[in-house]
Motif scaffolding. Structure first.
Motif, PDB file in Angstrom:
ATOM      1  N   LYS A  88     -30.905  15.007 -48.558  1.00 12.95           N
ATOM      2  CA  LYS A  88     -30.011  14.048 -47.912  1.00 12.95           C
ATOM      3  C   LYS A  88     -29.100  13.323 -48.901  1.00 12.95           C
ATOM      4  O   LYS A  88     -27.956  13.013 -48.573  1.00 12.95           O
ATOM      5  N   THR A  89     -29.598  13.093 -50.128  1.00 16.54           N
ATOM      6  CA  THR A  89     -28.864  12.191 -51.014  1.00 16.54           C
ATOM      7  C   THR A  89     -28.292  12.828 -52.278  1.00 16.54           C
ATOM      8  O   THR A  89     -27.432  12.224 -52.916  1.00 16.54           O
ATOM      9  N   GLU A  90     -28.750  14.008 -52.653  1.00 17.20           N
ATOM     10  CA  GLU A  90     -28.357  14.576 -53.944  1.00 17.20           C
ATOM     11  C   GLU A  90     -27.449  15.786 -53.780  1.00 17.20           C
ATOM     12  O   GLU A  90     -27.862  16.826 -53.258  1.00 17.20           O
ATOM     13  N   ALA A  91     -26.213  15.652 -54.257  1.00 18.63           N
ATOM     14  CA  ALA A  91     -25.224  16.727 -54.128  1.00 18.63           C
ATOM     15  C   ALA A  91     -25.696  18.012 -54.811  1.00 18.63           C
ATOM     16  O   ALA A  91     -25.479  19.115 -54.284  1.00 18.63           O
ATOM     17  N   SER A  92     -26.340  17.885 -55.953  1.00 16.82           N
ATOM     18  CA  SER A  92     -26.783  19.088 -56.666  1.00 16.82           C
ATOM     19  C   SER A  92     -27.800  19.881 -55.843  1.00 16.82           C
ATOM     20  O   SER A  92     -27.740  21.117 -55.785  1.00 16.82           O
ATOM     21  N   ILE A  93     -28.708  19.211 -55.187  1.00 16.70           N
ATOM     22  CA  ILE A  93     -29.690  19.889 -54.334  1.00 16.70           C
ATOM     23  C   ILE A  93     -29.013  20.460 -53.101  1.00 16.70           C
ATOM     24  O   ILE A  93     -29.357  21.553 -52.634  1.00 16.70           O
ATOM     25  N   GLN A  94     -28.034  19.754 -52.558  1.00 15.51           N
ATOM     26  CA  GLN A  94     -27.301  20.274 -51.400  1.00 15.51           C
ATOM     27  C   GLN A  94     -26.585  21.579 -51.755  1.00 15.51           C
ATOM     28  O   GLN A  94     -26.596  22.537 -50.966  1.00 15.51           O
ATOM     29  N   ILE A  95     -26.002  21.636 -52.941  1.00 14.99           N
ATOM     30  CA  ILE A  95     -25.352  22.864 -53.395  1.00 14.99           C
ATOM     31  C   ILE A  95     -26.383  23.972 -53.569  1.00 14.99           C
ATOM     32  O   ILE A  95     -26.175  25.108 -53.118  1.00 14.99           O
ATOM     33  N   GLN A  96     -27.513  23.654 -54.208  1.00 16.04           N
ATOM     34  CA  GLN A  96     -28.566  24.654 -54.406  1.00 16.04           C
ATOM     35  C   GLN A  96     -29.099  25.153 -53.055  1.00 16.04           C
ATOM     36  O   GLN A  96     -29.374  26.346 -52.895  1.00 16.04           O
ATOM     37  N   PHE A  97     -29.233  24.261 -52.097  1.00 17.82           N
ATOM     38  CA  PHE A  97     -29.720  24.639 -50.769  1.00 17.82           C
ATOM     39  C   PHE A  97     -28.717  25.562 -50.077  1.00 17.82           C
ATOM     40  O   PHE A  97     -29.109  26.561 -49.465  1.00 17.82           O
TER      41      PHE A  97
ATOM     42  N   ILE B 207     -36.845  34.472 -54.083  1.00 16.32           N
ATOM     43  CA  ILE B 207     -37.438  33.221 -53.591  1.00 16.32           C
ATOM     44  C   ILE B 207     -37.967  32.392 -54.758  1.00 16.32           C
ATOM     45  O   ILE B 207     -37.751  31.176 -54.820  1.00 16.32           O
ATOM     46  N   PHE B 208     -38.635  33.054 -55.695  1.00 18.83           N
ATOM     47  CA  PHE B 208     -39.152  32.339 -56.869  1.00 18.83           C
ATOM     48  C   PHE B 208     -38.012  31.684 -57.645  1.00 18.83           C
ATOM     49  O   PHE B 208     -38.111  30.513 -58.046  1.00 18.83           O
ATOM     50  N   ALA B 209     -36.914  32.414 -57.848  1.00 24.82           N
ATOM     51  CA  ALA B 209     -35.771  31.868 -58.586  1.00 24.82           C
ATOM     52  C   ALA B 209     -35.182  30.665 -57.858  1.00 24.82           C
ATOM     53  O   ALA B 209     -34.883  29.632 -58.477  1.00 24.82           O
ATOM     54  N   VAL B 210     -35.029  30.773 -56.550  1.00 21.16           N
ATOM     55  CA  VAL B 210     -34.439  29.685 -55.763  1.00 21.16           C
ATOM     56  C   VAL B 210     -35.316  28.435 -55.823  1.00 21.16           C
ATOM     57  O   VAL B 210     -34.828  27.336 -56.101  1.00 21.16           O
ATOM     58  N   VAL B 211     -36.614  28.593 -55.582  1.00 23.75           N
ATOM     59  CA  VAL B 211     -37.479  27.402 -55.567  1.00 23.75           C
ATOM     60  C   VAL B 211     -37.663  26.828 -56.965  1.00 23.75           C
ATOM     61  O   VAL B 211     -37.832  25.608 -57.106  1.00 23.75           O
ATOM     62  N   LEU B 212     -37.608  27.678 -57.987  1.00 19.59           N
ATOM     63  CA  LEU B 212     -37.700  27.169 -59.353  1.00 19.59           C
ATOM     64  C   LEU B 212     -36.491  26.292 -59.677  1.00 19.59           C
ATOM     65  O   LEU B 212     -36.635  25.180 -60.201  1.00 19.59           O
TER      66      LEU B 212
ATOM     67  N   VAL C 149     -32.490  22.335 -66.215  1.00 16.77           N
ATOM     68  CA  VAL C 149     -31.865  22.860 -64.996  1.00 16.77           C
ATOM     69  C   VAL C 149     -30.908  23.993 -65.357  1.00 16.77           C
ATOM     70  O   VAL C 149     -30.873  25.027 -64.680  1.00 16.77           O
ATOM     71  N   LEU C 150     -30.159  23.818 -66.424  1.00 17.56           N
ATOM     72  CA  LEU C 150     -29.219  24.851 -66.848  1.00 17.56           C
ATOM     73  C   LEU C 150     -29.948  26.156 -67.174  1.00 17.56           C
ATOM     74  O   LEU C 150     -29.526  27.237 -66.756  1.00 17.56           O
ATOM     75  N   PHE C 151     -31.057  26.064 -67.912  1.00 19.25           N
ATOM     76  CA  PHE C 151     -31.821  27.269 -68.258  1.00 19.25           C
ATOM     77  C   PHE C 151     -32.254  28.043 -67.011  1.00 19.25           C
ATOM     78  O   PHE C 151     -32.032  29.246 -66.905  1.00 19.25           O
ATOM     79  N   VAL C 152     -32.878  27.350 -66.064  1.00 18.99           N
ATOM     80  CA  VAL C 152     -33.370  28.063 -64.881  1.00 18.99           C
ATOM     81  C   VAL C 152     -32.220  28.531 -63.991  1.00 18.99           C
ATOM     82  O   VAL C 152     -32.323  29.578 -63.345  1.00 18.99           O
TER      83      VAL C 152
ATOM     84  N   ILE D 222     -28.687  35.348 -63.292  1.00 22.50           N
ATOM     85  CA  ILE D 222     -28.900  36.698 -63.830  1.00 22.50           C
ATOM     86  C   ILE D 222     -29.744  37.519 -62.858  1.00 22.50           C
ATOM     87  O   ILE D 222     -29.436  38.696 -62.595  1.00 22.50           O
ATOM     88  N   ILE D 223     -30.778  36.917 -62.297  1.00 25.69           N
ATOM     89  CA  ILE D 223     -31.593  37.607 -61.292  1.00 25.69           C
ATOM     90  C   ILE D 223     -30.725  38.032 -60.116  1.00 25.69           C
ATOM     91  O   ILE D 223     -30.814  39.170 -59.636  1.00 25.69           O
ATOM     92  N   GLY D 224     -29.875  37.132 -59.640  1.00 21.64           N
ATOM     93  CA  GLY D 224     -28.982  37.462 -58.535  1.00 21.64           C
ATOM     94  C   GLY D 224     -28.064  38.626 -58.875  1.00 21.64           C
ATOM     95  O   GLY D 224     -27.855  39.528 -58.054  1.00 21.64           O
TER      96      GLY D 224
END
Length: 121
Positions: free
Chosen positions: A26-35, A59-64, A101-104, A110-112
């Motif tokens: 609801k509040t974090e733009a970075s998470i909204q983009i990731q979602f 799925i592992f990459a996304v949740v990580l 965050v940048l590393f993951v 790369i996985i994508g």
């Protein structure tokens, strides 16, 4: 005061976790983009009929990425609470968390590419 049962305590903890996830979305733009990216790669996975192993890795990459992004947000919030004024040491701590965050995120990208480039081309 009577001790709360283990089960009630676990249920309450899961409730707090869902509340935290909702607050992040609801509040974090970075998470909204990731979602949003998670939804896009999910649709791409369905469209390109990726394998079970590819689904697991995706799925592992996304949740990580989203999990580390959430931890980064927590580091930023607690840092701002502890030291609301500009501070080089706090900035250093926040930069390290952002670097994680940048590393993951690079790894997830790369996985994508490994999963989707052969299917697209």
């Amino acid at each position: 005061m009577p001790k709360e049962s283990f089960f009630k305590n676990r249920v309450r903890s899961v409730g707090f976790a869902f509340r935290g996830a909702w607050l992040l979305l609801k509040t974090e733009a970075s998470i909204q983009i990731q979602f949003a990216l998670a939804i896009i790669v999910t649709i791409a996975g369905i469209y390109y009929e990726i394998s079970t192993i590819e689904w697991i890795i995706q799925i592992f990459a996304v949740v990580l990425v989203m999990g580390i992004e959430g931890l980064n947000t927590a580091v930023e919030k607690i840092s701002d609470y502890v030291q609301p004024e500009f501070d080089l040491k706090i900035g250093f701590i926040k930069d390290i968390a952002a670097g994680a965050v940048l590393f993951v995120s690079i790894g997830a990208a790369i996985i994508g590419l490994i999963i989707y480039l052969p299917k697209i081309f």
